[in-house]
Design an enzyme around this catalytic site. Structure first.
Site, mmCIF file in Angstrom:
data_model
loop_
_atom_site.group_PDB
_atom_site.id
_atom_site.type_symbol
_atom_site.label_atom_id
_atom_site.label_comp_id
_atom_site.label_asym_id
_atom_site.label_seq_id
_atom_site.Cartn_x
_atom_site.Cartn_y
_atom_site.Cartn_z
ATOM 1 N N ASP A 164 -2.230 -1.038 -2.703
ATOM 2 C CA ASP A 164 -4.022 -1.456 -2.086
ATOM 3 C C ASP A 164 -4.505 0.226 -2.371
ATOM 4 O O ASP A 164 -4.324 0.750 -0.543
ATOM 5 C CB ASP A 164 -3.723 -1.724 -0.320
ATOM 6 C CG ASP A 164 -5.368 -1.822 0.113
ATOM 7 O OD1 ASP A 164 -6.267 -1.931 -0.802
ATOM 8 O OD2 ASP A 164 -4.467 -1.111 1.170
ATOM 9 N N ASN A 405 8.461 -1.845 -1.105
ATOM 10 C CA ASN A 405 7.355 -1.456 -0.364
ATOM 11 C C ASN A 405 6.639 -2.921 -0.324
ATOM 12 O O ASN A 405 6.235 -3.471 -1.632
ATOM 13 C CB ASN A 405 5.597 -1.102 0.028
ATOM 14 C CG ASN A 405 5.053 -1.425 0.997
ATOM 15 O OD1 ASN A 405 5.154 -1.584 2.714
ATOM 16 N ND2 ASN A 405 4.040 -2.613 0.866
ATOM 17 N N GLU A 406 7.115 -4.495 0.956
ATOM 18 C CA GLU A 406 6.434 -4.879 0.994
ATOM 19 C C GLU A 406 6.119 -6.463 -0.769
ATOM 20 O O GLU A 406 5.436 -6.275 -1.737
ATOM 21 C CB GLU A 406 4.299 -5.503 0.899
ATOM 22 C CG GLU A 406 4.066 -5.516 2.224
ATOM 23 C CD GLU A 406 3.136 -4.731 2.510
ATOM 24 O OE1 GLU A 406 2.342 -4.992 1.351
ATOM 25 O OE2 GLU A 406 2.309 -4.616 3.892
ATOM 26 N N ASN A 468 6.050 -4.581 7.815
ATOM 27 C CA ASN A 468 4.768 -4.504 7.858
ATOM 28 C C ASN A 468 4.368 -5.572 8.962
ATOM 29 O O ASN A 468 5.012 -6.449 8.814
ATOM 30 C CB ASN A 468 4.369 -4.149 6.776
ATOM 31 C CG ASN A 468 4.835 -2.708 6.439
ATOM 32 O OD1 ASN A 468 5.809 -2.100 6.237
ATOM 33 N ND2 ASN A 468 4.275 -3.146 4.971
ATOM 34 N N TYR A 470 0.855 -7.673 10.578
ATOM 35 C CA TYR A 470 -0.528 -7.290 10.577
ATOM 36 C C TYR A 470 -1.240 -8.531 12.534
ATOM 37 O O TYR A 470 -2.283 -8.800 11.282
ATOM 38 C CB TYR A 470 -1.459 -7.063 9.594
ATOM 39 C CG TYR A 470 -0.969 -5.455 8.060
ATOM 40 C CD1 TYR A 470 -2.051 -5.134 9.315
ATOM 41 C CD2 TYR A 470 -0.223 -5.388 8.025
ATOM 42 C CE1 TYR A 470 -2.371 -3.896 8.817
ATOM 43 C CE2 TYR A 470 0.158 -4.319 7.993
ATOM 44 C CZ TYR A 470 -1.096 -3.396 8.066
ATOM 45 O OH TYR A 470 -0.968 -1.985 7.321
ATOM 46 N N TYR A 474 -4.895 -8.929 9.537
ATOM 47 C CA TYR A 474 -5.163 -9.922 8.519
ATOM 48 C C TYR A 474 -4.650 -11.328 9.409
ATOM 49 O O TYR A 474 -4.635 -12.498 8.651
ATOM 50 C CB TYR A 474 -3.291 -9.361 7.159
ATOM 51 C CG TYR A 474 -4.348 -8.300 7.066
ATOM 52 C CD1 TYR A 474 -5.319 -8.740 6.091
ATOM 53 C CD2 TYR A 474 -4.356 -7.407 6.675
ATOM 54 C CE1 TYR A 474 -6.208 -8.004 5.061
ATOM 55 C CE2 TYR A 474 -3.992 -5.911 5.918
ATOM 56 C CZ TYR A 474 -5.365 -6.455 5.543
ATOM 57 O OH TYR A 474 -5.710 -5.007 4.688
ATOM 58 N N GLU A 507 4.506 -0.110 9.340
ATOM 59 C CA GLU A 507 2.942 -1.155 9.386
ATOM 60 C C GLU A 507 1.708 -1.821 10.985
ATOM 61 O O GLU A 507 3.321 -2.494 10.311
ATOM 62 C CB GLU A 507 2.431 -0.959 7.873
ATOM 63 C CG GLU A 507 2.370 -0.365 6.428
ATOM 64 C CD GLU A 507 1.907 -1.005 5.698
ATOM 65 O OE1 GLU A 507 1.055 -1.855 5.502
ATOM 66 O OE2 GLU A 507 2.453 -0.220 4.157
ATOM 67 N N TRP A 552 -0.292 1.865 10.632
ATOM 68 C CA TRP A 552 -1.379 2.570 8.800
ATOM 69 C C TRP A 552 -2.381 2.189 9.748
ATOM 70 O O TRP A 552 -3.006 1.290 10.140
ATOM 71 C CB TRP A 552 -0.758 0.485 8.409
ATOM 72 C CG TRP A 552 -1.075 1.234 7.507
ATOM 73 C CD1 TRP A 552 -2.664 0.104 6.949
ATOM 74 C CD2 TRP A 552 -0.329 1.987 5.918
ATOM 75 N NE1 TRP A 552 -2.604 0.943 4.871
ATOM 76 C CE2 TRP A 552 -1.958 1.460 4.683
ATOM 77 C CE3 TRP A 552 0.990 2.650 5.355
ATOM 78 C CZ2 TRP A 552 -0.833 2.251 3.578
ATOM 79 C CZ3 TRP A 552 0.842 3.038 4.399
ATOM 80 C CH2 TRP A 552 0.172 2.865 3.331
ATOM 81 N N LYS A 572 -8.074 1.833 7.391
ATOM 82 C CA LYS A 572 -6.966 2.208 8.579
ATOM 83 C C LYS A 572 -6.458 2.743 9.239
ATOM 84 O O LYS A 572 -5.809 3.647 10.073
ATOM 85 C CB LYS A 572 -5.592 0.465 8.696
ATOM 86 C CG LYS A 572 -6.187 -0.421 7.942
ATOM 87 C CD LYS A 572 -5.009 -1.293 7.846
ATOM 88 C CE LYS A 572 -5.816 -3.211 7.926
ATOM 89 N NZ LYS A 572 -6.290 -2.804 6.093
HETATM 90 C C1 E9O Z 1 0.820 -1.905 2.146
HETATM 91 C C2 E9O Z 1 -1.034 -0.981 2.589
HETATM 92 O O1 E9O Z 1 -0.660 -0.464 0.813
HETATM 93 N N1 E9O Z 1 0.592 -3.016 3.419
HETATM 94 C C3 E9O Z 1 -1.156 -3.967 3.470
HETATM 95 C C4 E9O Z 1 -2.122 -2.575 3.384
HETATM 96 C C5 E9O Z 1 -3.814 -3.332 3.849
HETATM 97 O O2 E9O Z 1 -3.951 -2.755 5.075
HETATM 98 C C6 E9O Z 1 -1.649 -1.534 2.366
HETATM 99 O O3 E9O Z 1 -2.581 -0.862 2.396
HETATM 100 O O4 E9O Z 1 -3.452 -4.168 2.493
HETATM 101 C C7 E9O Z 1 -0.959 -4.862 4.374
HETATM 102 C C8 E9O Z 1 -0.411 -6.065 3.709
HETATM 103 C C9 E9O Z 1 -1.037 -7.389 4.681
HETATM 104 C C10 E9O Z 1 -1.319 -9.225 4.135
HETATM 105 C C11 E9O Z 1 -1.206 -9.581 5.063
HETATM 106 C C12 E9O Z 1 -0.708 -11.193 4.904
HETATM 107 C C13 E9O Z 1 -1.841 -11.985 5.535
HETATM 108 C C14 E9O Z 1 -0.232 -12.994 6.787
HETATM 109 C C15 E9O Z 1 0.324 -13.059 5.227
#
Ligand code: E9O
Length: 598
Positions: A164, A405-406, A468, A470, A474, A507, A552, A572
């Protein structure tokens, strides 16, 4: 060629070749066949360092091959020295010619490489430097563009990267011309131990060509100078310097000593290498991270290299402003999300006293990818990790290596299921990477940043658990009460999965359009972002094993185009892209500054 940063000294000179270079796109990839390395025709002017994407209308989404050219004259005083061309980075693959002769090639972004210029250098004439840079977005690179033919996606971004942030391209960091003595300090590793109030700095010295002799080593705090001699045999030697009542490096007093290493006769040293160095220890002890034996709690952010017009190109003014804002908000740390940041940022982190989670470029590796792709990524990441540690091992600010990351069992946004062996493949892959990091630097802890819980078999290999999260964005978007309940569960699950280990939430956050307000708070408003972050801080504060909180992100940053990314940005940021504070910034400042005063 040496990767040690080319600080200048009595025996060493460095010249920055940054400036206005000539530039030409090569969409058909015919430059090499047509001999462009001998000199470019039909050029336009480009700034170096800078990403090429936001400078010209036809380069905005250009990720192919481009050529750069500049010329320079050698300093007459440099005769008899080794001369290197040192690139801070090139995204993603670069090939370098001097006066029409190939000097070398480098693959992988965000890391420096140096090439011996002497075989092609004309000491008395103008020298023509030509660089080919290619940034194709491919499935077998790190990070990757997923192979669209393998998966069914439910939404398409452009370009459809697995990560991203915008895949900025080009010569993003300075190009240096360095003159170094024939016999030179080639490598240096400084590690600190403590014995009561005494700091013991172990200095490991590497000299090229299996040199034998003596090195005069000293450490100065401006008033006191501690000196010793190291015997160098076959190019290697180690010495310990004991500093009683040492002024240890720490966020509240980021004091730097000056380390000096001189080879050979004191009156006429073969080489002198000098650098600022912070003395400190870092260790994980149970659920705590200890800096100089004292537990630390990390406040701060993931920080991208991203700004208007120059993209990922180094801008020292932005760097200083960012670090001033980190200080203003009461942060003591940041993560180099999601790639090695510029060396200038590392040096400045040492000076400001920020604790750095030094992350490598593995973002969103997907273990549903083909074995060929995973093997290529394995090779690249292994090389990147070694080069990253080589580059940054002497910065006191680096307290934790992040492998990436991730990592995922399948790419984001695919409808396909993850294959049954994805977790096992990832477990083996990361075992190799952790082994590489720990062999290269046994003095620091290592981590892999996970999403939500991530596979415990992957993340659990870390000394520190980074996750991380959310809830409220998310997941449970717009429902902070449910999000809070989910977060509590998640944090307890993390502790159950990884008992006895410290956890950093690397995050959490919500997009907020600056200036968009809502009462009651609504998603995309400044109030919602602030409330969500406040909720996280409140919950995280209840658990003693949580040793760090990084909302984040530090600032809004550019992304690929997507239905989730208004203005092609991830919003964000706690600061806008031009570094003005949103509501959440004031909230964090009052929280973090009062904690620091307490
Ligand atoms: C990495 C970062 O570079 N983490 C992401 C950030 C985002 O805002 C991104 O900018 O998208 C978050 C990943 C969240 C994925 C959510 C999945 C839902 C849970 C199952």
């Amino acid at each position: 060629a040496p990767i040690l940063y080319p600080h200048s000294s009595r025996t060493r000179q460095t010249r920055d070749l940054s400036g206005l270079w000539r530039f030409r796109l090569d969409p058909d990839g015919r430059g090499e066949k047509d001999g462009w390395f001998r000199g470019l025709d039909d050029t336009r002017t480009i700034a170096v360092p800078c990403s090429w994407n936001d400078l010209f209308d036809d380069t905005a989404d250009y990720f192919g091959t481009a050529w750069y050219e500049t010329s320079f004259r050698m300093d007459p005083g440099w005769r008899g020295k080794r001369i290197y061309l040192r690139f801070g980075s090139a995204s993603y693959r670069a090939k370098v010619w001097l006066n029409g002769r190939l000097l070398g090639e480098h693959v992988g972004g965000h890391l420096p490489f140096a090439l011996d210029a002497v075989p092609a250098l004309r000491p008395d004439d103008e020298n023509r430097l030509v660089v080919m840079v290619e940034n194709e977005l491919r499935a077998d690179r790190v990070p990757a563009l997923p192979d669209r033919s393998r998966y069914r996606f439910y939404e398409s971004d452009f370009p459809g990267t697995a990560y991203d942030f915008f895949p900025y391209s080009g010569l993003d960091r300075p190009v240096l011309l360095c003159a170094v003595p024939e016999t030179q300090v080639y490598d240096l590793t400084v590690t600190t131990r403590r014995n009561g109030g005494t700091a013991i700095a172990q200095i490991e010295i590497g000299v090229n060509d299996g040199w034998n002799g003596r090195a005069a080593v000293s450490l100065s705090d401006g008033k006191r100078r501690i000196a010793a001699t190291a015997a160098i045999r076959n190019g290697r030697g180690t010495v310990n310097l004991q500093v009683s009542d040492a002024r240890l490096w720490q966020p509240s007093d980021p004091f730097l000593h000056t380390l000096s290493v001189a080879l050979g006769e004191a009156s006429a040293p073969a080489d002198v290498y000098e650098m600022p160095i912070g003395l400190r220890t870092i260790a994980v002890d149970g659920e705590r991270l200890l800096l100089n034996g004292e537990p630390v709690h990390l406040t701060g952010f993931g920080r991208h290299e991203d700004f208007f017009l120059h993209g990922r190109g180094l801008d020292l003014a932005v760097l200083v402003r960012d670090f001033e804002l980190l200080r203003w908000i009461g942060a003591n740390s940041f993560r180099t999300s999601h790639y090695p940041c510029a060396e200038e940022a590392m040096m400045l982190a040492d000076r400001y006293g920020f604790l750095v989670i030094a992350e490598s470029s593995a973002v969103s590796l997907a273990f549903s990818d083909s074995d060929d792709v995973l093997a290529a990524q394995h090779r690249q990441l292994a090389a990147d990790l070694k080069a990253r540690i080589q580059r940054d091992k002497n910065y006191a600010s680096v307290v934790l290596w992040s492998i990436g990351n991730e990592a995922l069992t399948k790419p984001f946004r695919t409808l396909d299921r993850a294959p049954a062996d994805a977790v096992a493949k990832g477990t083996a892959f990361f075992a190799d990477m952790f082994a590489i990091v720990r062999a290269a630097d046994p003095s620091r802890p290592a981590t892999l940043v996970s999403l939500q819980h991530g596979p415990a078999e992957w993340v659990g290999q870390g000394d520190v658990i980074c996750a991380n999260s959310y809830d409220g964005w998310y997941e449970y978007g717009g429902r902070l009460e449910e999000a809070e309940a989910a977060l509590v569960k998640e944090l307890e699950q993390l502790h159950t999965d990884h008992p006895g280990k410290p956890v950093i939430i690397t995050e959490f956050g919500a997009d907020a359009v600056a200036g968009n307000h809502a009462d009651p708070p609504r998603m995309w408003s400044e109030e919602y972002q602030a409330d969500m972050i406040a909720m996280y801080l409140k919950v995280l504060g209840r658990y003693s094993y949580i040793i760090g909180e990084h909302p984040w992100a530090f600032a809004d940053f550019k992304t690929p185009q997507a239905v989730t990314r208004a203005k092609s940005m991830n919003l964000k940021g706690v600061f806008t892209r031009d570094r003005t504070p949103k509501l959440a910034a004031h909230l964090l400042r009052s929280k973090w500054r009062s904690d620091a005063d307490a």
